[in-house]
Design an enzyme around this catalytic site. Structure first.
Site, PDB file in Angstrom:
ATOM      1  CE  LYS A   1      42.850  20.327   8.693  1.00  0.00           C
ATOM      2  NZ  LYS A   1      44.068  20.666   7.919  1.00  0.00           N
TER       3      LYS A   1
ATOM      4  CG  HIS B   1      34.612  46.884  50.283  1.00  0.00           C
ATOM      5  ND1 HIS B   1      33.778  46.079  49.533  1.00  0.00           N
ATOM      6  CD2 HIS B   1      33.813  47.456  51.221  1.00  0.00           C
ATOM      7  CE1 HIS B   1      32.547  46.177  49.976  1.00  0.00           C
ATOM      8  NE2 HIS B   1      32.538  46.993  51.013  1.00  0.00           N
TER       9      HIS B   1
END
Length: 509
Positions: free
Chosen positions: A139, A271
């Protein structure tokens, strides 16, 4: 630039490996060290002078080590604003030491869960002090550098050497972002563990900190990234990097092959759908049978085997252009032969447990479901017709059902024995799926007389049974559940076909 010279450092880490070079660099810069517990002992054994945290806080480590650094004098030293006059006055008034660098890691929560430890041990590995220090330092990145993971040590050493023990705002902000990645990942895994027994989790959370950029997504104009650690699942022995489409097919291949554990089996996918699957006495024969199903579609596909790739199988494989080959092992001579094509991807699969939850993005959110882990066998078959299937038909039905489960809906799978003959995949009509499968099987010279058929969902009408019978198919497996099931049963009885029902649907979209 907002350059800050590091004059003091708080170090409190679980893992000490790799720490010494960073400590030595800080020592060279004349940094004052603050520490506690095992880290303090480690530093002192290196000959480093350390200020114990207890002398700052006037509190010892209490509650079995649960509280060591949780104190205003520690967090004040991190969180005070260097350019804020009121903060500076309070710092001096309360005799709080300024801390310019925080080096912390977290208790190994994930590793403890994975080890099968007791719940008591797992809870004790929920870090409180460490996570709080990380968040506080991150922070206040305007003034403080946070090092939140041992993997960052080398980068910090280089940074300090390049900037003579100082950091710029951009450096500190970058490490702050890394720190919040560490903390969010940690909290996500704690949340997942504590909520795993809830039927409906209160929120969707996932965290994958390992990633790799792909050449592109499904198409060249789409960017793509894989989040996860492929090294946990595969050793890449040869070939180019896996693409987005490769990964999608590899995932489908691994899930399909998990159905076949005992006899040698080979599957060829294109696929995400199988265009060839076979089980045989040898891997060599299994590959030949799988390839025979659809040698046209096999071109450029993904191939997976459940046994060691031997030279005989490799020689046959080497005749085909394929993108990826996956196997649990490769004989050396087989590997040398297959590696002759530099772009051919060869993956050695490791025995890793795959996730039991599946999810994907949908609209403006995410949908999650359990993995389809149901696999029906002969004991789950309920004969619905006058004639029960023969042992040979049962074998084919079990095999066809495994393939059907992993094929795009609507699907029909045709098989004989332990060989896929053809499948109709992703059709809007089940009749179309059946006709596609029959046509494909015939185009590659298969005799459908005595073949079996698997359907991923029920037959709403008897038309599929009629068409199948005319093609020579003699046995059917389907989940059942249509209000018109009896029509299909009657059609089978009229044609002396066997039909079994499982009660389990296997849609795959």
């Amino acid at each position: 630039m907002n350059t800050v010279k590091i004059k003091s450092a708080l170090i409190s880490v679980y893992y000490k490996d790799g720490l010494e070079p960073l400590v030595r660099e800080l020592q060279k810069q004349g940094v004052t060290f603050y520490s506690t517990g095992g880290t303090q002992d480690f530093l002192e054994k290196l000959g480093v002078e350390v200020v114990p945290v207890e002398t700052v806080t006037d509190y010892p480590s209490i509650f079995g080590g649960r509280v060591k650094t949780l104190h205003p004098k520690i967090f004040g030293g991190i969180l005070h604003r260097r350019g804020h006059e009121q903060d500076q006055q309070e710092l001096r008034h309360f005799q709080i030491p300024a801390l310019d660098l925080v080096i912390v890691d977290l208790y190994p929560f994930e590793e403890t869960v994975a080890s099968g430890a007791s719940e008591e041990d797992i809870i004790e590995k929920i870090d409180i002090g460490g996570i709080s220090l990380i968040r506080a330092a991150a922070k206040n990145f305007q003034d403080v550098l946070i090092v939140s993971n041992r993997e960052q040590y080398g980068e910090v050493v280089e940074l300090l050497q390049a900037k003579d023990g100082s950091t710029d705002l951009s450096d500190r902000k970058r490490f702050a972002a890394k720190a919040f990645d560490v903390s969010s990942h940690y909290d996500t895994h704690i949340f997942q563990h504590l909520s795993k027994e809830q039927e409906l989790a209160p929120a969707f959370k996932q965290s994958e900190r390992t990633s790799q950029a792909l050449r592109y997504g499904e198409n060249p104009h789409q960017a793509g990234t894989f989040y996860g650690n492929l090294d946990q699942l595969f050793d890449k022995l040869n070939g180019k990097e896996l693409s987005y489409n490769n990964l999608v097919d590899v995932d489908a291949a691994v899930l399909l092959m998990a159905e076949f554990a005992n006899q040698p089996a080979v599957a060829i996918l294109k696929h995400t759908n199988a265009c060839g699957v076979a089980v045989a006495d040898t891997l060599h024969q299994a590959y030949l049978n799988a390839l025979a199903c659809d040698p046209v579609s096999a071109f450029g596909g993904v191939i997976i085997a459940n046994k060691t790739i031997d030279l005989a199988t490799a020689q046959e494989l080497n005749k085909l252009f394929f993108e990826v080959l996956i196997a649990p092992a490769f004989d050396q001579d087989a590997l040398e032969l297959l590696s002759s094509k530099k772009n051919r991807i060869l993956l050695r699969q490791k025995p890793v447990q795959l996730p039991t939850k599946l999810f994907k993005t949908l609209l403006n959110g995410v949908i999650e479901q359990d993995k389809d882990s149901a696999t029906e066998t002969a004991k789950d078959f309920k004969t619905a017709t006058n004639r029960a299937p023969s042992p040979e038909e049962v074998e084919g039905l079990e095999f066809a059902l495994k393939v059907c489960k992993h094929t795009k809906s609507n699907t029909i799978v045709l098989a004989k024995g332990n060989q896929l003959l053809a499948s109709g995949v992703g059709q809007t009509s089940r009749v179309d799926a059946l006709r596609q499968a029959i046509e494909k099987a015939r185009s590659f010279g298969f005799d459908l007389q005595g073949a079996v058929m698997a359907s991923d969902a029920f037959f709403p009408f008897p038309d599929c049974v009629t068409i199948a019978s005319e093609a020579g198919i003699t046995a059917v497996v389907q989940p059942g559940g249509s209000i018109k099931d009896q029509d299909s049963i009657d059609a089978c009885n009229e044609r002396n076909m066997a039909m079994v029902m499982t009660g389990v649907r296997h849609f795959k979209h």
